[in-house]
Design a protein around this motif. Structure first.
Motif, PDB file in Angstrom:
ATOM      1  N   ASP A   1       0.812  -1.213   0.000  1.00  0.00           N
ATOM      2  CA  ASP A   1       0.000   0.000   0.000  1.00  0.00           C
ATOM      3  C   ASP A   1       0.851   1.270   0.000  1.00  0.00           C
ATOM      4  O   ASP A   1       0.405   2.321  -0.442  1.00  0.00           O
ATOM      5  N   ALA A   2       2.083   1.197   0.472  1.00  0.00           N
ATOM      6  CA  ALA A   2       2.971   2.362   0.507  1.00  0.00           C
ATOM      7  C   ALA A   2       3.957   2.373  -0.655  1.00  0.00           C
ATOM      8  O   ALA A   2       4.708   3.328  -0.826  1.00  0.00           O
ATOM      9  N   ALA A   3       3.957   1.312  -1.460  1.00  0.00           N
ATOM     10  CA  ALA A   3       4.930   1.190  -2.554  1.00  0.00           C
ATOM     11  C   ALA A   3       4.553   2.057  -3.740  1.00  0.00           C
ATOM     12  O   ALA A   3       3.376   2.324  -3.986  1.00  0.00           O
ATOM     13  N   GLN A   4       5.556   2.485  -4.461  1.00  0.00           N
ATOM     14  CA  GLN A   4       5.361   3.189  -5.725  1.00  0.00           C
ATOM     15  C   GLN A   4       5.400   2.132  -6.816  1.00  0.00           C
ATOM     16  O   GLN A   4       6.350   1.349  -6.889  1.00  0.00           O
ATOM     17  N   SER A   5       4.358   2.097  -7.655  1.00  0.00           N
ATOM     18  CA  SER A   5       4.250   1.048  -8.665  1.00  0.00           C
ATOM     19  C   SER A   5       4.170   1.617 -10.066  1.00  0.00           C
ATOM     20  O   SER A   5       3.585   2.679 -10.281  1.00  0.00           O
ATOM     21  N   SER A   6       4.768   0.893 -11.008  1.00  0.00           N
ATOM     22  CA  SER A   6       4.717   1.261 -12.419  1.00  0.00           C
ATOM     23  C   SER A   6       5.094   0.044 -13.246  1.00  0.00           C
ATOM     24  O   SER A   6       6.060  -0.659 -12.914  1.00  0.00           O
ATOM     25  N   ASN A   7       4.350  -0.227 -14.300  1.00  0.00           N
ATOM     26  CA  ASN A   7       4.636  -1.324 -15.228  1.00  0.00           C
ATOM     27  C   ASN A   7       4.785  -2.680 -14.538  1.00  0.00           C
ATOM     28  O   ASN A   7       5.643  -3.486 -14.894  1.00  0.00           O
TER      29      ASN A   7
ATOM     30  N   ILE B   1      13.469  -7.893   0.436  1.00  0.00           N
ATOM     31  CA  ILE B   1      13.844  -6.800   1.331  1.00  0.00           C
ATOM     32  C   ILE B   1      15.342  -6.607   1.202  1.00  0.00           C
ATOM     33  O   ILE B   1      16.113  -7.558   1.292  1.00  0.00           O
ATOM     34  N   LEU B   2      15.743  -5.366   0.980  1.00  0.00           N
ATOM     35  CA  LEU B   2      17.158  -5.055   0.757  1.00  0.00           C
ATOM     36  C   LEU B   2      17.661  -4.083   1.807  1.00  0.00           C
ATOM     37  O   LEU B   2      17.075  -3.032   2.007  1.00  0.00           O
ATOM     38  N   PRO B   3      18.762  -4.413   2.454  1.00  0.00           N
ATOM     39  CA  PRO B   3      19.343  -3.465   3.409  1.00  0.00           C
ATOM     40  C   PRO B   3      20.151  -2.408   2.667  1.00  0.00           C
ATOM     41  O   PRO B   3      21.120  -2.735   1.993  1.00  0.00           O
TER      42      PRO B   3
ATOM     43  N   SER C   1       9.101   3.068   2.236  1.00  0.00           N
ATOM     44  CA  SER C   1       8.496   3.601   3.456  1.00  0.00           C
ATOM     45  C   SER C   1       9.300   3.290   4.713  1.00  0.00           C
ATOM     46  O   SER C   1       9.115   3.945   5.732  1.00  0.00           O
ATOM     47  N   CYS C   2      10.178   2.315   4.661  1.00  0.00           N
ATOM     48  CA  CYS C   2      10.956   1.927   5.848  1.00  0.00           C
ATOM     49  C   CYS C   2      12.452   2.167   5.677  1.00  0.00           C
ATOM     50  O   CYS C   2      13.263   1.538   6.350  1.00  0.00           O
ATOM     51  N   VAL C   3      12.818   3.084   4.778  1.00  0.00           N
ATOM     52  CA  VAL C   3      14.250   3.333   4.564  1.00  0.00           C
ATOM     53  C   VAL C   3      14.916   3.826   5.852  1.00  0.00           C
ATOM     54  O   VAL C   3      16.071   3.508   6.111  1.00  0.00           O
ATOM     55  N   ASN C   4      14.181   4.558   6.681  1.00  0.00           N
ATOM     56  CA  ASN C   4      14.752   5.017   7.951  1.00  0.00           C
ATOM     57  C   ASN C   4      14.936   3.878   8.946  1.00  0.00           C
ATOM     58  O   ASN C   4      15.724   3.986   9.877  1.00  0.00           O
ATOM     59  N   ALA C   5      14.206   2.789   8.743  1.00  0.00           N
ATOM     60  CA  ALA C   5      14.376   1.610   9.592  1.00  0.00           C
ATOM     61  C   ALA C   5      15.511   0.723   9.082  1.00  0.00           C
ATOM     62  O   ALA C   5      15.872  -0.253   9.711  1.00  0.00           O
ATOM     63  N   GLY C   6      16.055   1.051   7.910  1.00  0.00           N
ATOM     64  CA  GLY C   6      17.222   0.334   7.417  1.00  0.00           C
ATOM     65  C   GLY C   6      16.985  -0.612   6.263  1.00  0.00           C
ATOM     66  O   GLY C   6      17.830  -1.449   5.985  1.00  0.00           O
TER      67      GLY C   6
END
Length: 120
Positions: free
Chosen positions: A57-63, A110-112, A70-75
């Motif tokens: 629901d928070a992802a940016q989608s295309s094609n 999931i990628l760190p 949304s969780c980049v601050n969480a790592g």
């Protein structure tokens, strides 16, 4: 008709080989440390472990591809896509490009970003 060759090493060569083999064996046994002591702080179990998840629901989608930042601050970041062809998630920063394989069935990974986040 049978032909066989025999080669006998000279006694001096055998002695040199034996000495070299002994030196290698002594060198390798000196590499290990038999003490039970370790350096650094003792391991402690974290008090809280946060699970990572892909938030569609928070992802940016295309094609047919989605990227969840949304969780980049969480790592971590997440990515997902579905396609019959081989899929890659590429992160480019300056001259560096990082490449990650994506499952073809749409399952999220999931990628760190700890490696590439410093350069963004």
């Amino acid at each position: 008709m049978s032909v066989s060759f025999t080669h006998r090493a000279r006694p001096g060569v055998r002695i040199v080989c034996a000495v070299l083999l002994a030196l290698v064996a002594l060198t390798l046994t000196a590499c290990g440390d038999s003490s039970d002591e370790t350096s650094g702080a003792d391991f402690s179990t974290p008090k809280h472990i946060s699970p990572s998840a892909f938030h569609a629901d928070a992802a940016q989608s295309s094609n047919g591809a989605s990227i969840d930042t949304s969780c980049v601050n969480a790592g971590y970041v997440g990515a997902a896509a579905a396609n019959q062809q081989r899929l890659k998630f590429l992160v480019t920063s300056g001259q560096a490009t990082y490449s990650y394989d994506l499952p073809q069935d749409g399952a999220a990974i999931i990628l760190p970003p700890h490696v590439w986040r410093r350069r963004l």
